[in-house]
Design a protein around this motif. Structure first.
Motif, mmCIF file in Angstrom:
data_model
loop_
_atom_site.group_PDB
_atom_site.id
_atom_site.type_symbol
_atom_site.label_atom_id
_atom_site.label_comp_id
_atom_site.label_asym_id
_atom_site.label_seq_id
_atom_site.Cartn_x
_atom_site.Cartn_y
_atom_site.Cartn_z
ATOM 1 N N THR A 101 0.835 -1.204 0.000
ATOM 2 C CA THR A 101 0.000 0.000 0.000
ATOM 3 C C THR A 101 0.867 1.250 0.000
ATOM 4 O O THR A 101 0.592 2.223 -0.735
ATOM 5 C CB THR A 101 -0.931 0.002 1.226
ATOM 6 O OG1 THR A 101 -1.730 -1.180 1.187
ATOM 7 C CG2 THR A 101 -1.823 1.225 1.247
ATOM 8 N N ARG A 105 0.960 4.232 -2.972
ATOM 9 C CA ARG A 105 0.796 5.662 -2.667
ATOM 10 C C ARG A 105 2.011 6.460 -3.139
ATOM 11 O O ARG A 105 1.882 7.558 -3.675
ATOM 12 C CB ARG A 105 0.610 5.859 -1.164
ATOM 13 C CG ARG A 105 -0.753 5.500 -0.655
ATOM 14 C CD ARG A 105 -0.920 5.971 0.787
ATOM 15 N NE ARG A 105 -2.038 5.318 1.413
ATOM 16 C CZ ARG A 105 -1.999 4.607 2.523
ATOM 17 N NH1 ARG A 105 -0.855 4.468 3.175
ATOM 18 N NH2 ARG A 105 -3.076 4.047 3.014
ATOM 19 N N TRP A 156 0.241 -7.970 -1.493
ATOM 20 C CA TRP A 156 -0.833 -7.695 -0.529
ATOM 21 C C TRP A 156 -1.475 -8.997 -0.061
ATOM 22 O O TRP A 156 -1.779 -9.159 1.120
ATOM 23 C CB TRP A 156 -1.870 -6.783 -1.178
ATOM 24 C CG TRP A 156 -3.068 -6.502 -0.333
ATOM 25 C CD1 TRP A 156 -3.180 -5.549 0.637
ATOM 26 C CD2 TRP A 156 -4.328 -7.173 -0.376
ATOM 27 N NE1 TRP A 156 -4.432 -5.601 1.207
ATOM 28 C CE2 TRP A 156 -5.154 -6.582 0.596
ATOM 29 C CE3 TRP A 156 -4.829 -8.226 -1.151
ATOM 30 C CZ2 TRP A 156 -6.456 -7.005 0.825
ATOM 31 C CZ3 TRP A 156 -6.121 -8.646 -0.929
ATOM 32 C CH2 TRP A 156 -6.925 -8.036 0.047
#
Length: 197
Positions: A101, A105, A156
């Motif tokens: 994550t 970003r 993930w």
């Protein structure tokens, strides 16, 4: 940097690596400082933000992934090079829970401390994908952003409780969707029917 400051820097990275491996990228900066035996102010002098700390932790791994892409590009068939690099990418990014994550970003935020290393790493993977596409062994409707998103999704999955055991199978599924041939033993293995339990 003075010797004591350098020792603190190294100690903070070692402790931060252990804490983030256990607790994920949202681990408390205060907890990292406490476990390193220093005050929060000392930690923040070395790493003013969480992203600066993550960048210091991950830079070496990301640089190694970039170098690995160049290595497999010259030593392996296009489809094998892409698969080997993606497997290394997933292994690297599952070392620290939640890093996928943070990487996604960072790609979108040029001000992020992780931006440059993530963009460089994505470009390395994109070269492998482009090479495989030119050799007609990878689908051509994917680009580097798609590849990075798919690889990050696989990382993930490794973070999700209960899905770790499925990660290898799902890696094979994703690779069989990217590659347009079945020459790889890994993708071939994943295509075999699985016994129902």
């Amino acid at each position: 940097m003075r010797a004591d400051a350098r020792a603190n820097h190294v100690r903070l990275l070692v402790v931060a690596g252990a804490v983030i491996t256990e607790q994920g990228v949202d681990a408390s900066m205060r907890d990292i400082a406490r476990q390193a035996g220093v005050g929060l102010a000392t930690l923040l002098r070395h790493f003013p933000t969480r992203e600066a700390l993550l960048e210091a932790l991950l830079r070496t791994s990301f640089d190694e992934l970039t170098a690995r892409a160049a290595e497999v590009e010259t030593s392996s068939l296009p489809q094998d090079a892409l698969m080997l690099w993606l497997r290394d990418f997933v292994a690297c990014t599952t070392n620290y829970r939640g890093v996928a994550t943070s990487m996604m970003r960072a790609i979108e935020d040029p001000q992020s401390a992780l931006h440059t290393s993530c963009v460089t790493m994505r470009a390395a993977g994109t070269r492998l994908l482009t090479r495989a596409q030119a050799a007609d062994v990878a689908r051509t409707d994917l680009d580097g952003a798609d590849l990075f998103a798919l690889a990050s999704s696989l990382a993930w999955l490794g973070d999700m409780p209960g899905l770790e055991a499925r990660a290898e199978h799902l890696f094979g599924v994703v690779m069989s969707a990217i590659l347009t041939n079945a020459d790889s033993s890994d993708t071939e293995e994943e295509r075999r029917p699985r016994a129902r339990s």
